[in-house]
Write a protein that holds these residues in place. Structure first.
Motif, mmCIF file in Angstrom:
data_model
loop_
_atom_site.group_PDB
_atom_site.id
_atom_site.type_symbol
_atom_site.label_atom_id
_atom_site.label_comp_id
_atom_site.label_asym_id
_atom_site.label_seq_id
_atom_site.Cartn_x
_atom_site.Cartn_y
_atom_site.Cartn_z
ATOM 1 N N LEU A 108 0.423 -1.243 -0.158
ATOM 2 C CA LEU A 108 -0.429 -0.662 -0.212
ATOM 3 C C LEU A 108 1.455 1.170 0.275
ATOM 4 C CD1 LEU A 108 -2.448 -1.080 2.718
ATOM 5 C CD2 LEU A 108 -3.146 -0.813 0.372
ATOM 6 N N SER A 109 -0.041 2.032 -0.419
ATOM 7 C CA SER A 109 0.876 3.708 -0.847
ATOM 8 C C SER A 109 0.906 4.167 1.047
ATOM 9 C CB SER A 109 0.706 4.323 -1.915
ATOM 10 O OG SER A 109 0.754 3.791 -3.496
ATOM 11 N N ALA A 110 1.382 5.035 0.953
ATOM 12 C CA ALA A 110 1.906 5.235 2.413
ATOM 13 C C ALA A 110 1.115 6.812 2.633
ATOM 14 C CB ALA A 110 2.896 4.906 3.516
ATOM 15 N N GLN A 161 -4.427 4.272 -4.702
ATOM 16 C CA GLN A 161 -4.051 2.113 -4.594
ATOM 17 C C GLN A 161 -4.492 1.445 -5.433
ATOM 18 O OE1 GLN A 161 -2.260 2.596 -1.954
ATOM 19 N NE2 GLN A 161 -2.908 4.213 -0.554
ATOM 20 N N ASP A 162 -4.298 1.528 -6.826
ATOM 21 C CA ASP A 162 -5.126 1.081 -7.720
ATOM 22 C C ASP A 162 -4.154 -0.593 -7.870
ATOM 23 O OD1 ASP A 162 -6.397 0.435 -9.656
ATOM 24 O OD2 ASP A 162 -4.848 1.116 -11.842
ATOM 25 N N VAL A 163 -4.944 -1.719 -6.994
ATOM 26 C CA VAL A 163 -4.581 -3.043 -6.993
ATOM 27 C C VAL A 163 -5.290 -3.473 -7.038
ATOM 28 C CG1 VAL A 163 -2.641 -4.435 -5.367
ATOM 29 C CG2 VAL A 163 -2.814 -2.089 -5.313
ATOM 30 N N PHE A 165 -8.843 -1.177 -0.572
ATOM 31 C CA PHE A 165 -8.353 -0.712 -0.173
ATOM 32 C C PHE A 165 -9.240 0.392 1.184
ATOM 33 C CE2 PHE A 165 -7.301 4.598 0.475
ATOM 34 C CZ PHE A 165 -6.722 4.346 1.504
ATOM 35 N N ASP A 166 -9.507 0.151 2.121
ATOM 36 C CA ASP A 166 -10.367 0.481 3.278
ATOM 37 C C ASP A 166 -9.716 1.860 3.705
ATOM 38 O OD1 ASP A 166 -11.271 -2.440 3.053
ATOM 39 O OD2 ASP A 166 -9.620 -2.961 4.487
ATOM 40 N N GLY A 167 -8.437 2.278 3.936
ATOM 41 C CA GLY A 167 -8.897 4.082 4.169
ATOM 42 C C GLY A 167 -7.808 4.144 4.624
ATOM 43 N N THR A 168 -7.436 5.078 5.577
ATOM 44 C CA THR A 168 -6.747 5.627 6.275
ATOM 45 C C THR A 168 -6.839 5.250 7.771
ATOM 46 O OG1 THR A 168 -6.056 6.603 4.776
ATOM 47 C CG2 THR A 168 -5.061 7.599 6.598
ATOM 48 N N GLY A 169 -6.451 4.815 8.929
ATOM 49 C CA GLY A 169 -6.668 4.816 10.236
ATOM 50 C C GLY A 169 -5.435 6.084 10.842
ATOM 51 N N VAL A 170 -6.023 6.229 12.220
ATOM 52 C CA VAL A 170 -5.317 7.201 12.671
ATOM 53 C C VAL A 170 -4.810 6.713 14.227
ATOM 54 C CG1 VAL A 170 -5.235 9.606 13.715
ATOM 55 C CG2 VAL A 170 -5.963 8.981 11.916
ATOM 56 N N TYR A 171 -3.367 6.612 14.278
ATOM 57 C CA TYR A 171 -3.426 6.079 15.568
ATOM 58 C C TYR A 171 -2.978 6.728 17.030
ATOM 59 C CZ TYR A 171 -4.752 1.489 13.655
ATOM 60 O OH TYR A 171 -5.617 -0.054 13.074
ATOM 61 N N GLY A 194 -5.584 -1.851 3.693
ATOM 62 C CA GLY A 194 -6.176 -3.031 3.268
ATOM 63 C C GLY A 194 -6.457 -4.137 3.196
ATOM 64 N N HIS A 195 -7.323 -5.314 2.684
ATOM 65 C CA HIS A 195 -7.901 -6.288 2.726
ATOM 66 C C HIS A 195 -7.478 -6.741 1.446
ATOM 67 C CE1 HIS A 195 -11.691 -5.149 2.670
ATOM 68 N NE2 HIS A 195 -11.916 -6.295 2.152
ATOM 69 N N ASP A 196 -7.339 -8.405 1.000
ATOM 70 C CA ASP A 196 -6.691 -8.960 -0.318
ATOM 71 C C ASP A 196 -8.533 -9.489 -0.317
ATOM 72 O OD1 ASP A 196 -6.650 -11.156 1.861
ATOM 73 O OD2 ASP A 196 -4.463 -11.794 1.286
ATOM 74 N N ASN A 197 -9.151 -10.753 -1.412
ATOM 75 C CA ASN A 197 -9.764 -11.820 -1.751
ATOM 76 C C ASN A 197 -10.041 -12.495 0.374
ATOM 77 O OD1 ASN A 197 -10.433 -10.464 -3.441
ATOM 78 N ND2 ASN A 197 -9.699 -11.819 -4.759
ATOM 79 N N SER A 198 -8.865 -12.853 0.351
ATOM 80 C CA SER A 198 -8.963 -13.961 2.140
ATOM 81 C C SER A 198 -9.130 -12.582 3.477
ATOM 82 C CB SER A 198 -7.719 -14.282 2.168
ATOM 83 O OG SER A 198 -7.223 -14.024 2.561
#
Length: 266
Positions: free
Chosen positions: A32-34, A62-64, A69-75, A240-244
């Motif tokens: 993923l691009s940061a 994020q063209d994969v 791509f789910d989004g951006t988390g803030v921690y 983000g997450h993959d198909n699994s």
């Protein structure tokens, strides 16, 4: 003749090898691009109230294929000892490289226990933000986050005064212009605010505005500290997450840190 036989065998084993790669399902790693841009990154020594906010730009290109791509988390993490915080910042930065993939995010979240920033609906928004905090919108988004109240509206005839600031999350801007829907940042679990120990006499809810304590999930507590001063450290990361549904993280972006003095009205 021998060369012809060799070529046939080489072709056969090449096809067999490629078939095995496909059929055995070789591991696929997604990158993923940061986010990389900050507009304001305060430090633990920042004392100017107007500068005690975080602002950055998400990275949503994020063209994969076969990936979401789910989004951006803030921690964030709360410390009572800035030296511990700075040491951990250095350790996270040391592995925040492309060759280490998501090691920095893993160290931040799993090793050091940083928590996703909470959120509730603001006075002019109908709902809270989700998880991750900034969902995929299809284009890079400016984000503004102020964690605490500075000043007291009752002390000023004009609440838009530069001496009065309220906790808020704004999307689409890197400054607080007051013209777009806002959301209210909360500690992990959405039960408590970052207005640590504010008094009820100034209109604060003492059941929400509690002081962090040793043992809280979002607190790293050290014996050596400045009495009553807490430091909130923040990072942003693309998720983000993959198909699994295996989750992936990008490299992390350090957003900075702010000091908060418990019980201080300003």
């Amino acid at each position: 003749m021998a060369n012809s036989v060799y070529r046939k065998y080489r072709s056969f084993f090449t096809c067999l090898f490629l078939s095995l790669l496909v059929s055995c399902g070789m591991d696929v790693v997604y990158y993923l691009s940061a986010p990389t841009v900050t507009y304001n990154d305060p430090t633990y020594a920042t004392s100017d109230y107007a500068s005690k906010y975080f602002a950055f730009l998400t990275e949503e290109d994020q063209d994969v294929s076969d990936f979401t791509f789910d989004g951006t988390g803030v921690y964030y993490k709360i410390y009572n000892n800035y030296s511990t915080m700075v040491t951990r910042n250095s350790a996270i930065s040391a592995v925040n490289t492309t060759s280490n993939s998501s090691s920095a995010a893993t160290k931040m979240i799993e090793t050091y226990g940083y928590k996703p920033l909470g959120c509730i609906a603001g006075p002019n928004s109908s709902s809270a933000l989700g998880s991750p905090l900034i969902s995929d919108s299809g284009s890079n988004t400016k984000v503004y986050i102020r964690l605490t109240t500075y000043g007291d509206a009752a002390d000023y005839s004009d609440s838009s005064s530069s001496y009065y600031f309220t906790p808020k999350i704004l999307l689409g801007t890197s400054s607080d212009d007051g013209s777009i829907p806002s959301y209210i940042p909360m500690r992990y679990g959405n039960k408590y605010s970052f207005d640590f120990g504010r008094s009820s006499s100034s209109g604060f809810d003492t059941s929400v505005d509690i002081v962090p304590a040793n043992g809280d999930d979002d607190v790293t507590y050290g014996t050596s500290s400045v009495d009553g001063t807490w430091y909130v450290d923040m990072y942003a990361v693309a998720i983000g997450h993959d198909n699994s549904f295996t989750q992936y993280y990008s490299l992390v972006l350090h957003l900075g840190a702010i000091p908060i003095v418990e019980g201080e009205e300003n």
